[in-house]
Design a protein around this motif. Sequence first.
Motif, PDB file in Angstrom:
ATOM      1  N   GLU A 108       0.842  -1.197   0.000  1.00  0.00           N
ATOM      2  CA  GLU A 108       0.000   0.000   0.000  1.00  0.00           C
ATOM      3  C   GLU A 108       0.875   1.243   0.000  1.00  0.00           C
ATOM      4  OE1 GLU A 108      -3.164   0.267   2.862  1.00  0.00           O
ATOM      5  OE2 GLU A 108      -3.283  -1.920   3.029  1.00  0.00           O
ATOM      6  N   ASP A 109       0.275   2.367  -0.458  1.00  0.00           N
ATOM      7  CA  ASP A 109       0.917   3.675  -0.363  1.00  0.00           C
ATOM      8  C   ASP A 109       0.498   4.312   0.955  1.00  0.00           C
ATOM      9  OD1 ASP A 109       1.843   3.120  -2.884  1.00  0.00           O
ATOM     10  OD2 ASP A 109       0.496   4.505  -3.911  1.00  0.00           O
ATOM     11  N   TYR A 110       1.469   4.818   1.701  1.00  0.00           N
ATOM     12  CA  TYR A 110       1.196   5.364   3.025  1.00  0.00           C
ATOM     13  C   TYR A 110       1.414   6.871   3.064  1.00  0.00           C
ATOM     14  CZ  TYR A 110       0.743   0.647   4.757  1.00  0.00           C
ATOM     15  OH  TYR A 110       0.303  -0.633   4.974  1.00  0.00           O
ATOM     16  N   VAL A 111       0.891   7.494   4.114  1.00  0.00           N
ATOM     17  CA  VAL A 111       0.922   8.937   4.284  1.00  0.00           C
ATOM     18  C   VAL A 111       2.351   9.481   4.354  1.00  0.00           C
ATOM     19  CG1 VAL A 111       0.712   8.854   6.799  1.00  0.00           C
ATOM     20  CG2 VAL A 111      -0.144  10.849   5.558  1.00  0.00           C
ATOM     21  N   TRP A 112       3.317   8.658   4.724  1.00  0.00           N
ATOM     22  CA  TRP A 112       4.708   9.130   4.786  1.00  0.00           C
ATOM     23  C   TRP A 112       5.390   9.046   3.425  1.00  0.00           C
ATOM     24  CZ3 TRP A 112       2.702   5.278   7.872  1.00  0.00           C
ATOM     25  CH2 TRP A 112       3.008   3.968   7.544  1.00  0.00           C
ATOM     26  N   ASN A 113       4.561   8.934   2.361  1.00  0.00           N
ATOM     27  CA  ASN A 113       5.005   9.007   0.973  1.00  0.00           C
ATOM     28  C   ASN A 113       5.870   7.820   0.557  1.00  0.00           C
ATOM     29  OD1 ASN A 113       4.600  10.415  -1.446  1.00  0.00           O
ATOM     30  ND2 ASN A 113       6.685  11.207  -1.379  1.00  0.00           N
ATOM     31  N   ALA A 114       5.498   6.652   1.050  1.00  0.00           N
ATOM     32  CA  ALA A 114       6.225   5.436   0.674  1.00  0.00           C
ATOM     33  C   ALA A 114       5.228   4.327   0.372  1.00  0.00           C
ATOM     34  CB  ALA A 114       7.147   4.994   1.801  1.00  0.00           C
ATOM     35  N   ARG A 115       5.617   3.453  -0.530  1.00  0.00           N
ATOM     36  CA  ARG A 115       4.870   2.216  -0.773  1.00  0.00           C
ATOM     37  C   ARG A 115       5.527   1.158   0.100  1.00  0.00           C
ATOM     38  NH1 ARG A 115       0.891   0.659  -3.665  1.00  0.00           N
ATOM     39  NH2 ARG A 115       0.653  -1.450  -4.480  1.00  0.00           N
ATOM     40  N   CYS A 116       4.716   0.439   0.878  1.00  0.00           N
ATOM     41  CA  CYS A 116       5.259  -0.500   1.853  1.00  0.00           C
ATOM     42  C   CYS A 116       4.470  -1.802   1.846  1.00  0.00           C
ATOM     43  CB  CYS A 116       5.186   0.073   3.270  1.00  0.00           C
ATOM     44  SG  CYS A 116       5.956   1.680   3.480  1.00  0.00           S
ATOM     45  N   ALA A 117       5.164  -2.847   2.282  1.00  0.00           N
ATOM     46  CA  ALA A 117       4.532  -4.137   2.535  1.00  0.00           C
ATOM     47  C   ALA A 117       5.165  -4.696   3.806  1.00  0.00           C
ATOM     48  CB  ALA A 117       4.735  -5.082   1.358  1.00  0.00           C
ATOM     49  N   TYR A 118       4.361  -5.358   4.625  1.00  0.00           N
ATOM     50  CA  TYR A 118       4.819  -5.837   5.930  1.00  0.00           C
ATOM     51  C   TYR A 118       4.591  -7.329   6.068  1.00  0.00           C
ATOM     52  CZ  TYR A 118       4.983  -0.923   7.038  1.00  0.00           C
ATOM     53  OH  TYR A 118       5.289   0.417   7.029  1.00  0.00           O
ATOM     54  N   PHE A 119       5.601  -8.021   6.605  1.00  0.00           N
ATOM     55  CA  PHE A 119       5.482  -9.447   6.884  1.00  0.00           C
ATOM     56  C   PHE A 119       6.229  -9.777   8.171  1.00  0.00           C
ATOM     57  CE2 PHE A 119       9.369  -9.162   4.348  1.00  0.00           C
ATOM     58  CZ  PHE A 119      10.245 -10.030   4.984  1.00  0.00           C
ATOM     59  N   THR A 120       6.037 -10.998   8.640  1.00  0.00           N
ATOM     60  CA  THR A 120       6.752 -11.449   9.835  1.00  0.00           C
ATOM     61  C   THR A 120       7.506 -12.732   9.534  1.00  0.00           C
ATOM     62  OG1 THR A 120       4.824 -12.676  10.614  1.00  0.00           O
ATOM     63  CG2 THR A 120       5.117 -10.440  11.475  1.00  0.00           C
ATOM     64  N   ASP A 121       8.572 -12.933  10.313  1.00  0.00           N
ATOM     65  CA  ASP A 121       9.304 -14.193  10.248  1.00  0.00           C
ATOM     66  C   ASP A 121       8.670 -15.172  11.236  1.00  0.00           C
ATOM     67  OD1 ASP A 121      10.268 -13.667  12.812  1.00  0.00           O
ATOM     68  OD2 ASP A 121      12.337 -13.353  12.191  1.00  0.00           O
ATOM     69  N   PRO A 122       9.222 -16.389  11.377  1.00  0.00           N
ATOM     70  CA  PRO A 122       8.600 -17.370  12.270  1.00  0.00           C
ATOM     71  C   PRO A 122       8.555 -16.955  13.745  1.00  0.00           C
ATOM     72  CG  PRO A 122      10.048 -18.481  10.730  1.00  0.00           C
ATOM     73  CD  PRO A 122      10.277 -17.001  10.564  1.00  0.00           C
ATOM     74  N   ASP A 123       9.352 -15.982  14.163  1.00  0.00           N
ATOM     75  CA  ASP A 123       9.344 -15.516  15.546  1.00  0.00           C
ATOM     76  C   ASP A 123       8.601 -14.195  15.697  1.00  0.00           C
ATOM     77  OD1 ASP A 123      11.083 -17.367  17.333  1.00  0.00           O
ATOM     78  OD2 ASP A 123      12.110 -17.244  15.399  1.00  0.00           O
ATOM     79  N   ASP A 124       7.831 -13.828  14.690  1.00  0.00           N
ATOM     80  CA  ASP A 124       7.034 -12.602  14.682  1.00  0.00           C
ATOM     81  C   ASP A 124       7.871 -11.330  14.645  1.00  0.00           C
ATOM     82  OD1 ASP A 124       4.512 -13.552  14.355  1.00  0.00           O
ATOM     83  OD2 ASP A 124       3.996 -13.545  16.468  1.00  0.00           O
ATOM     84  N   THR A 125       9.103 -11.397  14.135  1.00  0.00           N
ATOM     85  CA  THR A 125       9.859 -10.178  13.876  1.00  0.00           C
ATOM     86  C   THR A 125       9.196  -9.496  12.690  1.00  0.00           C
ATOM     87  OG1 THR A 125      11.915 -11.179  14.640  1.00  0.00           O
ATOM     88  CG2 THR A 125      12.109  -9.201  13.257  1.00  0.00           C
ATOM     89  N   LEU A 126       8.873  -8.240  12.849  1.00  0.00           N
ATOM     90  CA  LEU A 126       8.205  -7.492  11.795  1.00  0.00           C
ATOM     91  C   LEU A 126       9.223  -6.984  10.777  1.00  0.00           C
ATOM     92  CD1 LEU A 126       5.520  -6.227  10.804  1.00  0.00           C
ATOM     93  CD2 LEU A 126       6.115  -4.215  12.194  1.00  0.00           C
ATOM     94  N   TRP A 127       8.929  -7.182   9.510  1.00  0.00           N
ATOM     95  CA  TRP A 127       9.754  -6.686   8.409  1.00  0.00           C
ATOM     96  C   TRP A 127       8.935  -5.712   7.573  1.00  0.00           C
ATOM     97  CZ3 TRP A 127      14.721  -8.067   6.484  1.00  0.00           C
ATOM     98  CH2 TRP A 127      15.425  -8.931   7.313  1.00  0.00           C
ATOM     99  N   GLU A 128       9.596  -4.657   7.108  1.00  0.00           N
ATOM    100  CA  GLU A 128       8.966  -3.675   6.224  1.00  0.00           C
ATOM    101  C   GLU A 128       9.779  -3.596   4.941  1.00  0.00           C
ATOM    102  OE1 GLU A 128       7.733   0.943   6.666  1.00  0.00           O
ATOM    103  OE2 GLU A 128       9.892   0.530   6.770  1.00  0.00           O
ATOM    104  N   LEU A 129       9.114  -3.748   3.816  1.00  0.00           N
ATOM    105  CA  LEU A 129       9.705  -3.443   2.513  1.00  0.00           C
ATOM    106  C   LEU A 129       9.146  -2.089   2.124  1.00  0.00           C
ATOM    107  CD1 LEU A 129       9.059  -6.852   0.696  1.00  0.00           C
ATOM    108  CD2 LEU A 129      11.108  -6.149   1.977  1.00  0.00           C
TER     109      LEU A 129
END
Length: 145
Positions: A108-129
């Motif tokens: 999605e496109d966000y208000v901070w002017n970036a396109r982002c996608a979010y996922f987690t690893d098996p330990d629920d560490t959050l990742w942002e692209l």
Amino acid sequence: MPLGGAYAISDVCLLVEDIERTVDFYVEKLGFRLRRRAEGFADFHGEGVTLAAWEIDHISRHTGVSKLKSPRQAHKVCVAVKLDTPAEIDRLHGELSAKGVPFYGPPEDYVWNARCAYFTDPDDTLWELYAWLDGGPGDYHDEQP
């Protein structure tokens, strides 16, 4: 000398529950190249920073660091990866989703002017692209003195 302005962060170490599961995820699904592997520990080659994973029980046994954990739903770190274009976010989201990487939703496109996608690893560490949209970060990310 203040830590924040004088030294580069060289490693990010994720505290994980199962090192084998973590290594499999980072190598097989995200394409990291394993650099070192030891009991309860692994690290991976990265661009500009070393990503490491250390089993919580192992670090606790060897350093005395408490193994108290936060509730699983409470993220305590977000690892952000900057891509060159918003189109790369969509492409990588598709590739990783096909490998079973659990995203929170489509890019999605966000208000901070970036396109982002979010996922987690098996330990629920959050990742942002993320990738900046036209105009870049703008005033939202002005540097502070």
